[in-house]
Scaffold this active site. Sequence first.
Site, short mmCIF file in Angstrom:
data_model
loop_
_atom_site.label_atom_id
_atom_site.label_comp_id
_atom_site.label_asym_id
_atom_site.label_seq_id
_atom_site.Cartn_x
_atom_site.Cartn_y
_atom_site.Cartn_z
CE LYS A 1 -3.88 1.96 2.65
NZ LYS A 1 -4.82 1.73 3.79
CB SER B 1 -7.87 3.75 2.69
OG SER B 1 -7.02 3.22 3.70
CB SER C 1 -8.37 1.05 5.72
OG SER C 1 -9.00 2.30 5.73
#
Length: 601
Positions: A220, A292, A316
């Site tokens: 990420k 996210s 997330s």
Amino acid sequence: MERSRRQFLTAISGLLGTAAARSNFASTSASQQQPATPGAPPTTGTRPLVGPEISPTTLREAEKLVQVNMADSEAAMAASSWPRGMAHLYERRTGPRKVELEATLAPATRWNPALPEVKKVTMRDRFIRSAADPGPLPASDEDIAYAPVTKLSRWIEQRKLTSTHLTQIYLRRLQQFDPKLRCVITLTADHAMAQAKRADAEIATGKYRGPLHGIPWGAKDLLDTAGIPTTYGAEPYRNRVPEEDAAVVKRLDQAGAVLVAKLSLGALASNDIWFGGQTMNPWLPEEGSSGSSAGPGAATAAGLVGFSIGSETGGSIISPTMRCGITGLRPTFGRVPRTGAMTLCWTLDKLGPMTRSVEDSLLVLHAISGSDAGDLGSVPDGLNFDASASVKGLRVGYFPAWMQDKAATEIDRAALKAVEQAGMTPVEVSIPDWPYQTLNMILFAEAGAAFEELTLSGRLSELRVQTPDFWPNVLRQSRFLSAVDLVQADRFRRKVAQEMAHVFSQVDLLLVPSLRDEMLVITNATGHPSLTLRAGFVEVSEARSDWAPDPQHPLPKFSPPRRVPHGVTLIGQLFDEGSLGTVGLALERVFGVVEKRPPGF
């Protein structure tokens, strides 16, 4: 005394009409602060007038934001004394003696999820992976790409598969499918091939580092990578290139893993839209992959990486895990160090694996666990996992009302039957009906502090999304939160943690509908670990979204309905991810859906 106090307030009120020292902070030299009489203490209310003019009307308007009410005389006194009594508290950021707070500087206080009155479960530092034969290497590159790390690692260890070949497979798939998914921010092809060749050379000489050696992975894009952009998915950071790797990146490098891509996240770790567009769900490309950790969810589900690392502050990891039909492990707060990761909330942020199977998530967690000096919230603790351990007799708590609520599905209810089928005992539990959402004040206040410079500089306007429910607006609003209420929210957090300790005195773990809002808020605040895994499939007639409804842009509808994966979530005791893993493995076998792939990828 009363007469002199009234005279003082009258004098203050008169001075409010003059603006000599109001536009900027006046000098606060020792001669101005200290009394003229030797030996007398500093007196209160004698600082120079600073800051803008404050009237009772100013406070009346501010009262609406924090929902308090003062009498007229109280408001008049507060307004007249503010320029001497309170305005100087903002000098750190308004000047003249401004002090920069580095992004790596954590608050002096920190959240400790362990309660002193609760005896900590003693964890053995033991890790025993499954010993199953991976079988022959598939002839198809696609079959290899979708294989779990448990098999990929055995093929590499047995030298049936090279890291170079596997890395080439994933790089080709990333290039082929990213235009459809928009899950890659930076493809690290040259870096990856160099790491893969090094892994093959080491393995050829007998230096096998373990189950992640030679396995390609995606990060990420809030994990710092030396010499490789780390953008937070946000326009103001598009050209940000760190000089040092994050602690998790270093640990995966030491484990021999191969970084193939920096994966998308919703800008500043919210939802699934970044500066390159919206990341889409491989199972239903007409909808976003959720956020996210949008890129890790989509890339892992579509077989573009062996595994990925996501992060969670309020959901997330769990949300894209659900949407994309993979496995997500959110560790106990403090187990995985966040050194070199973007800070959203010092006392809530967590980093964890996103994989295609339960055991894969434990293999990755084992490599990244442990304290680091750069993260004051990280703690040393053992990981006790045995893939062959029995789950018989374990008590699995559930909330009856939640399982019957319309937000729950038949998949959630069937999971309770799977618990019994695996030899465990379902136990009804409950928690008080409290306003758990008020704990989000901690998130908003800490996020406002983490991105203060971005907010005050006006650069939030550079973000492409400017909706009421997105960070630019929320971060601006956070400036008006009450400090007193933040302390009270922190105290409430402790009370909620005590309630969760009571629940776990009755059960070994919990089974909950994954996206139940109360449990997302509660367990992120208390720091309990969670494991989300695919449990079956449901049909949807409308695309799903993290975003507030927009009548001008309605979501796509489907007729007939579309089939998509659905998962359930296990919540474990603090630092007991090992039990989550063994129970997850047992349920994964009962569910029997882990090998299903999204069509078209």
